[in-house]
Scaffold this active site. Structure first.
Site, short mmCIF file in Angstrom:
data_model
loop_
_atom_site.label_atom_id
_atom_site.label_comp_id
_atom_site.label_asym_id
_atom_site.label_seq_id
_atom_site.Cartn_x
_atom_site.Cartn_y
_atom_site.Cartn_z
CE LYS A 124 -1.21 -25.70 -31.85
NZ LYS A 124 -2.12 -24.61 -32.18
CE LYS A 207 -5.96 -32.05 -31.51
NZ LYS A 207 -6.33 -31.24 -30.95
CE LYS A 210 -7.36 -25.65 -37.28
NZ LYS A 210 -8.69 -24.96 -37.35
P1 AMP Z 1 -9.25 -25.76 -33.20
O1 AMP Z 1 -9.50 -25.98 -34.71
O2 AMP Z 1 -8.10 -26.42 -32.74
O3 AMP Z 1 -9.22 -24.20 -33.01
O4 AMP Z 1 -10.59 -26.29 -32.74
C1 AMP Z 1 -11.84 -25.83 -32.49
C2 AMP Z 1 -12.80 -26.49 -31.87
O5 AMP Z 1 -13.07 -27.82 -32.58
C3 AMP Z 1 -12.50 -26.78 -30.41
O6 AMP Z 1 -13.80 -26.80 -29.64
C4 AMP Z 1 -11.60 -28.23 -30.44
O7 AMP Z 1 -12.08 -28.92 -29.07
C5 AMP Z 1 -12.82 -29.12 -31.61
N1 AMP Z 1 -11.84 -29.92 -32.18
C6 AMP Z 1 -10.77 -29.95 -33.04
N2 AMP Z 1 -10.52 -31.14 -33.37
C7 AMP Z 1 -11.44 -32.03 -32.92
C8 AMP Z 1 -11.38 -33.33 -33.04
N3 AMP Z 1 -10.51 -34.17 -33.62
N4 AMP Z 1 -12.40 -34.09 -32.24
C9 AMP Z 1 -13.25 -33.15 -31.80
N5 AMP Z 1 -13.16 -31.88 -31.46
C10 AMP Z 1 -12.21 -31.11 -32.15
#
Ligand code: AMP
Ligand code: TRP
Length: 346
Positions: A124, A207, A210
């Site tokens: 980031k 991966k 967003k």
């Molecule tokens: P975040 O949106 O980064 O706050 O992620 C929220 C949750 O979603 C966390 O537990 C991440 O590990 C999971 N997560 C985010 N992106 C992925 C992805 N591409 N595959 C699996 N889990 C994800």
């Protein structure tokens, strides 16, 4: 080391905590990697706390009006995915001040070197670290505080959070060691299921995220049936059909991703999916996957839209959640302050 860790944990009642950033829309990776699994813990009767981490979100710029909307929408996403705000505790981080208070203590426990090694920080901040916020660097100490201010023992997350959870264990162990106590549990990451790492639909080496510039790379929880079907139809694949065995997916990241998504959405093993679709071309598998994704996601997005029509009700849920959360966090923070040597009100 492992032995001490196990002894430390045995003293704690199981408690689950997890968080998601309210920045931007929820996508299929969030659902399969996190949300879908949260309700499981709750339904097994383990006390569970789920958090919209708004203080983490502002480590990078957020438009204030968007942040409020995203926080409420995320709360709707939790409820629509099966989190019952009566059974579990649903909160936004900023309404429970003990998170930030414990984070300060942890800023003084964690070492600069530990933070500098975090891949999320490196990704980031990139080459422009001089210009990144101090909060972005300290992010994992706040995350450790989120978890440990509840003495949480288990944290369900996607694969990308593994390193942060190891750091959480290091912070707990260093605190316990430095102050000669067994006060914080050594939390277990819970990273399981077929879709702990959902990949981009456009590039199987990245991966689903967003922050990807291409909307076609992800399925948003709010996408309608047409958008979901179109994105899956256009998803990158290779010219071969599906193999009948798992090892036939090696070196085929895009094919493997679609099979993993199918398995996770349908609560089946990858083997079971291949037993059904092995030998079939993508022209057969993709429409089946699109139908399954629509069947699973449409009721959730409809429920999210229904909940979003009454934001005042969402705000009430969060206020109540914060009051219940503080019954847990206030005593733990008070004890932490005492261990550290802060003079308490007489
Ligand atoms: P975040 O949106 O980064 O706050 O992620 C929220 C949750 O979603 C966390 O537990 C991440 O590990 C999971 N997560 C985010 N992106 C992925 C992805 N591409 N595959 C699996 N889990 C994800
Ligand atoms: N860092 C997590 C993410 O980006 C969000 C998060 C913050 C979290 N605090 C947490 C996850 C505590 C689990 C537990 O996905």
């Amino acid at each position: 080391m492992t032995e001490t860790r196990e002894t430390t944990n045995a003293a704690f009642t199981p408690r689950v905590f997890s968080g998601i950033q309210p920045s931007g829309d929820l996508h299929l990776g969030n659902y399969l990697g996190a949300l879908k699994r949260f309700a499981d813990a709750q339904n097994r009767g383990i006390q569970s706390i789920y958090c919209m981490v708004d203080l983490h979100a502002i480590t990078v710029w957020q438009d204030p009006a968007d942040l409020k909307r995203s926080t409420r929408e995320l709360c709707a996403g939790f409820i629509a995915s099966g989190i019952d705000p009566e059974k579990s505790i649903l909160i936004n981080q900023s309404q429970v001040p003990e998170h930030a208070q414990l984070a300060w203590i942890f800023n003084c426990v964690a070492r600069m070197g530990w933070m500098g090694r975090m891949t999320q920080w490196k990704d980031k901040a990139g080459k422009n670290a001089e210009n990144a916020s101090l909060g972005l660097f300290a992010y994992p100490a706040l995350m450790a505080a989120d978890i440990l201010v509840y003495h949480a023992t288990h944290v369900p997350v996607g694969e990308d959070q593994k390193q942060h959870l190891e750091l959480t264990r290091d912070i707990a162990a260093k605190f316990n060691h430095d102050y000669g106590v067994e006060f914080f549990p050594i939390t277990e990451p819970v990273i399981e299921g077929a879709a702990t790492r959902v990949m981009s639909l456009r590039d199987g080496s990245k991966k689903m995220s967003k922050s990807d510039a291409s909307d076609a790379s992800r399925i948003n929880m709010t996408d309608d049936a047409d958008a979901i079907a179109r994105k899956i139809r256009k998803a990158k694949t290779d010219p071969e059909g599906l193999p009948s065995e798992v090892k036939g997916l090696e070196d085929r990241p895009e094919a493997r991703n679609l099979v993993n998504i199918y398995a996770a959405l349908d609560d089946r093993s990858v083997e079971a999916v291949l037993a059904e679709y092995g030998g079939q071309p993508f022209s057969v598998f993709k429409p089946a996957l699109a139908d399954l994704a629509v069947a699973r996601l449409a009721p959730i997005s409809a429920e999210m839209a229904r909940l979003m029509a009454d934001p005042a009700q969402i705000d009430r849920i969060l206020t109540e959640g914060a009051a219940r959360a503080r019954e847990i966090t206030a005593p733990i923070l008070r004890q932490t302050y005492d261990i550290v040597g802060m003079v308490a009100p007489a």
